[in-house]
Scaffold this motif. Structure first.
Motif, short mmCIF file in Angstrom:
data_model
loop_
_atom_site.label_atom_id
_atom_site.label_comp_id
_atom_site.label_asym_id
_atom_site.label_seq_id
_atom_site.Cartn_x
_atom_site.Cartn_y
_atom_site.Cartn_z
N ALA A 1 0.82 -1.22 0.00
CA ALA A 1 0.00 0.00 0.00
C ALA A 1 0.85 1.27 0.00
CB ALA A 1 -0.98 0.00 1.17
N ASP A 2 2.01 1.25 -0.66
CA ASP A 2 2.82 2.45 -0.80
C ASP A 2 2.04 3.48 -1.63
OD1 ASP A 2 4.79 4.38 -1.82
OD2 ASP A 2 6.29 3.01 -1.00
N PRO A 3 1.90 4.73 -1.16
CA PRO A 3 1.06 5.70 -1.88
C PRO A 3 1.76 6.44 -3.03
CG PRO A 3 1.85 6.66 0.17
CD PRO A 3 2.35 5.24 0.14
N ASP A 4 3.02 6.14 -3.32
CA ASP A 4 3.74 6.86 -4.37
C ASP A 4 3.01 6.69 -5.70
OD1 ASP A 4 5.49 8.00 -6.13
OD2 ASP A 4 7.26 6.93 -5.42
N PRO A 5 2.52 7.77 -6.31
CA PRO A 5 1.78 7.64 -7.58
C PRO A 5 2.64 7.13 -8.72
CG PRO A 5 2.17 9.96 -7.05
CD PRO A 5 2.56 9.18 -5.85
N ALA A 6 3.97 7.30 -8.64
CA ALA A 6 4.84 6.80 -9.71
C ALA A 6 4.77 5.29 -9.82
CB ALA A 6 6.28 7.23 -9.45
N LEU A 7 4.38 4.59 -8.74
CA LEU A 7 4.29 3.14 -8.79
C LEU A 7 3.13 2.67 -9.66
CD1 LEU A 7 4.92 2.41 -5.00
CD2 LEU A 7 6.53 2.05 -6.89
N VAL A 8 2.12 3.49 -9.80
CA VAL A 8 0.95 3.12 -10.61
C VAL A 8 1.27 3.27 -12.10
CG1 VAL A 8 -1.46 3.68 -11.15
CG2 VAL A 8 -0.66 3.64 -8.77
N GLY A 9 1.92 4.37 -12.47
CA GLY A 9 2.24 4.62 -13.86
C GLY A 9 1.07 5.21 -14.62
N THR A 10 1.24 5.34 -15.93
CA THR A 10 0.21 5.92 -16.79
C THR A 10 -0.19 4.92 -17.86
OG1 THR A 10 1.93 6.93 -18.17
CG2 THR A 10 0.98 8.29 -16.43
N ALA A 11 -1.44 5.01 -18.29
CA ALA A 11 -2.00 4.04 -19.22
C ALA A 11 -1.42 4.19 -20.62
CB ALA A 11 -3.52 4.18 -19.28
N ARG A 12 -1.37 5.39 -21.14
CA ARG A 12 -0.86 5.63 -22.47
C ARG A 12 -0.48 7.09 -22.59
NH1 ARG A 12 -3.88 3.37 -26.35
NH2 ARG A 12 -3.35 4.92 -27.88
N ARG A 13 0.14 7.43 -23.66
CA ARG A 13 0.58 8.81 -23.83
C ARG A 13 -0.64 9.70 -24.04
NH1 ARG A 13 3.88 5.79 -27.25
NH2 ARG A 13 5.99 5.52 -26.48
N ALA A 14 -0.94 10.53 -23.07
CA ALA A 14 -2.07 11.44 -23.19
C ALA A 14 -1.60 12.71 -23.90
CB ALA A 14 -2.62 11.77 -21.80
N TYR A 15 -2.02 12.86 -25.16
CA TYR A 15 -1.61 14.04 -25.91
C TYR A 15 -2.40 15.25 -25.44
CZ TYR A 15 1.16 11.35 -29.22
OH TYR A 15 2.12 10.57 -29.79
N ARG A 16 -1.73 16.40 -25.41
CA ARG A 16 -2.39 17.62 -24.99
C ARG A 16 -1.93 18.76 -25.89
NH1 ARG A 16 0.56 19.30 -19.31
NH2 ARG A 16 2.56 19.95 -20.19
N PRO A 17 -2.68 19.85 -25.95
CA PRO A 17 -2.32 20.95 -26.85
C PRO A 17 -0.94 21.52 -26.53
CG PRO A 17 -4.57 21.20 -26.06
CD PRO A 17 -3.96 20.09 -25.26
N GLY A 18 -0.18 21.81 -27.60
CA GLY A 18 1.14 22.38 -27.44
C GLY A 18 1.31 23.71 -28.15
N GLY A 19 0.24 24.21 -28.80
CA GLY A 19 0.32 25.50 -29.45
C GLY A 19 1.19 25.47 -30.69
N GLY A 20 1.89 26.57 -30.93
CA GLY A 20 2.76 26.69 -32.09
C GLY A 20 4.19 26.31 -31.76
N LEU A 21 4.86 25.62 -32.68
CA LEU A 21 6.23 25.17 -32.48
C LEU A 21 7.02 25.31 -33.77
CD1 LEU A 21 5.93 21.77 -30.53
CD2 LEU A 21 6.94 23.89 -29.66
N ARG A 22 8.29 25.62 -33.64
CA ARG A 22 9.22 25.53 -34.75
C ARG A 22 10.31 24.56 -34.32
NH1 ARG A 22 10.55 29.32 -39.03
NH2 ARG A 22 12.53 28.71 -40.03
#
Length: 633
Positions: A238-259
């Motif tokens: 029952a260690d509460p560190d959220p890093a132990l759970v991990g993430t399901a997949r790459r959640a893409y989010r807006p990044g605006g304009g890029l060069r």
């Protein structure tokens, strides 16, 4: 494993094995080895394997390219679906990644999800896209512990992993692997994404070890078993560190304009049967990004993807052009690891690229190696290995002069302003990928013939070896003396996995300065320090199982190296070695005096303690080899 077969979801393999009778399970390992060598035919979206005169197994992958449902695997024999043919063919298939198990919801989402499916290629992290708190979250609040369902799933996965560790590679056949896959599926349903991913890597490593695949490394399997036991052990407590759970997949989010500006291409050949290319990019402010094209296909697809069209914006560029060009992007979408998404709202316009000697690309080579490596190896390697690995895999640039070769490695010295050539930090260069279908090895042979050649190198550090870089691309040093002479169309750099360096691209030997040989090569602390005795015991535990570890305890400890470790100051290593050997040989007895079944839980904990200590100590030794030599004078 047969790379021509489609990936299969873990639960489908597990269910097929569980449906067999005890008699058929005893024949399963031999059947998998036999059927993996059979020819595969593909037609009309289905893959077929003829297993005999009256048996043909047909696999029909879904839109993701993976077999995700039991109904997609059919055998024509009378015992189907509880037949050996079907279970063995499924066991010969690559294990699908978690990301490949989510079917695309529709055409609008397909491109972006296809870009992610099965991608095991190393992708650098974009520092500014991680760790942002969710809207309305309280950063000061304590993280919530895992739910009861997650604790139960973690305990089940720990038990399956401990059983595999006790068995060792020779006894960890299809049936123990199926139990691990079933537990991994339960972990996925409970939302334990990091533990599930580690379990799938362990299964792939076991298969590679048992089949003696050329790409298998025992050290990788050991690291994956350690990660799986560490993660599940902490979650089960029952260690509460959220890093132990991990993430399901790459959640893409807006990044605006890029060069962004192209830096290099990297071939990807994954153990799951996927292949392709990752093109690395740098923005105007020095942030790393990437565009990937990784799909089922293995080495053949890795070769072909080198000039495949980039699925971003208008699609007028291929990966070869992008690695030497640039993009002006509007409506960009970003994953936490810096990968650029290709959603329908993304617009990208090709722009001229930059050379490695100008703008943000030149800045990649301005930092001393010791400082750049220290930043990437900073922090503990255990609690959040995903983020730690991402940081370690971010590319590093440096200017070097070749001074010799050792086996398949090149030896080079860092070119440092104000110091003569050949006086800088000694660096080992190792091929990033030794697959014969790629150009890395041939390019290394060409470079090895030119000691004194000065190179601008872009690569990734090897955190498990003393002062070692794995170059992805090379270019000429800016002053143009005794350096590469690349064709104009290569625009100042060669991608070592794809571009082949010819004799005309390097100066003749008489034009290169004498470097006086390598000199005194510093010893590799990981190979020569007495700590190798503990490393060997930890590795033998995985490769040979509990019985192999118990041997030192049975001969009075004469073979465990504990005395040598204590004499050289590694007292903790000696104690952990002795504890592991003793636990491996521990046997209880029942009320009738008969030898009882050994406890895999206590043994797994003793092994994990030794493995975690070994990882931390070796990381410290590797970091020391990257320090500037004058610091030790």
């Amino acid at each position: 494993m047969n790379a021509e077969l489609p990936p299969v979801a873990p639960e489908v393999v597990a269910a097929a094995v569980e449906s067999l009778t005890a008699r058929l399970r005893k024949k399963l390992d031999a059947a998998i080895e036999s059927y993996a060598a059979l020819p595969v035919t593909a037609a009309d979206g289905a893959v077929r394997v003829r297993c005999g005169e009256d048996a043909e197994v047909t696999l029909t992958p879904g839109p993701s390219g993976a077999v995700t449902d039991a109904a997609q695997a059919v055998c024509g024999c009378l015992l189907a679906p509880r037949c050996l043919h079907r279970a063995a063919v499924l066991g010969a298939c690559p294990v699908a990644d978690a990301e490949a198990l989510t079917e695309p919801a529709g055409p609008a989402e397909k491109d972006e999800k296809d870009e992610q499916n099965g991608s095991e290629g190393p992708v650098p992290v974009a520092p500014d896209t991680q760790g942002d708190p969710a809207p309305g979250s309280d950063e000061t609040s304590a993280p919530a512990p895992p739910t009861p369902a997650q604790v139960t799933a973690a305990a089940g996965l720990w038990a399956a992993a401990a059983a595999v560790l006790a068995a060792g590679v020779p006894a960890a056949g299809a049936v123990p692997q199926a139990e691990l896959l079933r537990a991994a599926h339960t972990a996925r349903l409970a939302g334990l994404h990091r533990a599930e991913a580690a379990a799938l890597r362990v299964v792939r490593g076991l298969r590679g070890a048992r089949a003696r695949h050329d790409g298998h490394r025992l050290a990788d399997l050991v690291a994956n078993v350690r990660e799986l036991l560490l993660t599940t052990g902490l979650l089960a407590a029952a260690d509460p560190d959220p890093a132990l759970v991990g993430t399901a997949r790459r959640a893409y989010r807006p990044g605006g304009g890029l060069r962004v500006h192209g830096v290099c291409r990297e071939p990807v050949i994954a153990a799951t049967g996927y292949g392709g290319v990752v093109t690395h990019l740098v923005s105007e402010d020095g942030r790393w990004f990437s565009v990937a094209d990784v799909k089922p296909g293995g080495p053949a697809r890795a070769r072909g993807a080198a000039t495949a069209s980039v699925a971003l914006g208008s699609g007028t560029l291929d990966h070869a052009q992008l690695s030497r060009g640039g993009l002006l992007i509007s409506g960009a979408t970003l994953s936490p690891d810096g990968r650029l998404g290709s959603g329908k709202g993304v617009r990208a316009t090709p722009v001229p690229g930059l050379s490695w000697t100008s703008g943000p690309l030149a800045a990649l080579f301005a930092r001393p190696l010791s400082e750049a490596v220290a930043a990437r190896l900073a922090g503990p390697a255990g609690r959040d290995p995903e983020r730690s690995e991402q940081a370690a895999r971010e590319l590093i640039g440096c200017d070097l002069i070749l001074v010799g070769a050792a086996g398949d490695q090149l030896l080079a010295r860092e070119l440092t302003p104000g110091r003569p050539d050949g006086a800088g930090l000694l660096v080992r260069l190792a091929p990033a990928n030794g697959h014969p279908d790629l150009a890395h090895t041939a390019n290394f042979r060409r470079l090895a013939s030119r000691p004194g050649l000065r190179l601008r190198v872009l690569g990734r550090l090897d955190p498990d070896r003393a002062a070692t870089l794995r170059p992805l691309a090379v270019g000429p040093v800016p002053d143009g003396e005794a350096t590469l002479r690349l064709p104009p169309e290569w625009q100042g750099h060669a991608d070592l996995g794809y571009d082949r360096i010819q004799g005309a691209h390097v100066p003749p030997p008489e034009e290169l300065p004498a470097v006086g040989g390598v000199g005194a090569v510093p010893p590799d602390p990981l190979a020569q320090a007495p700590l190798w005795r503990l490393r060997r015991l930890v590795e033998v535990a995985v490769s040979g199982g509990r019985r192999a570890v118990a041997e030192p305890a049975r001969d009075g400890g004469r073979g465990d190296g504990g005395a040598a470790l204590r004499r050289t100051g590694f007292r903790a290593a000696a104690d952990l070695s002795a504890a592991l050997s003793a636990e491996a040989d521990r046997r209880g007895r029942d009320v009738f005096g008969r030898t009882a079944e050994a406890d895999p839980d206590r043994y797994a904990r003793a092994w994990l303690a030794a493995a975690v200590y070994l990882t931390g100590t070796e990381r410290a030794l590797v970091q020391a080899t990257w320090e500037r030599e004058e610091a030790h004078a």
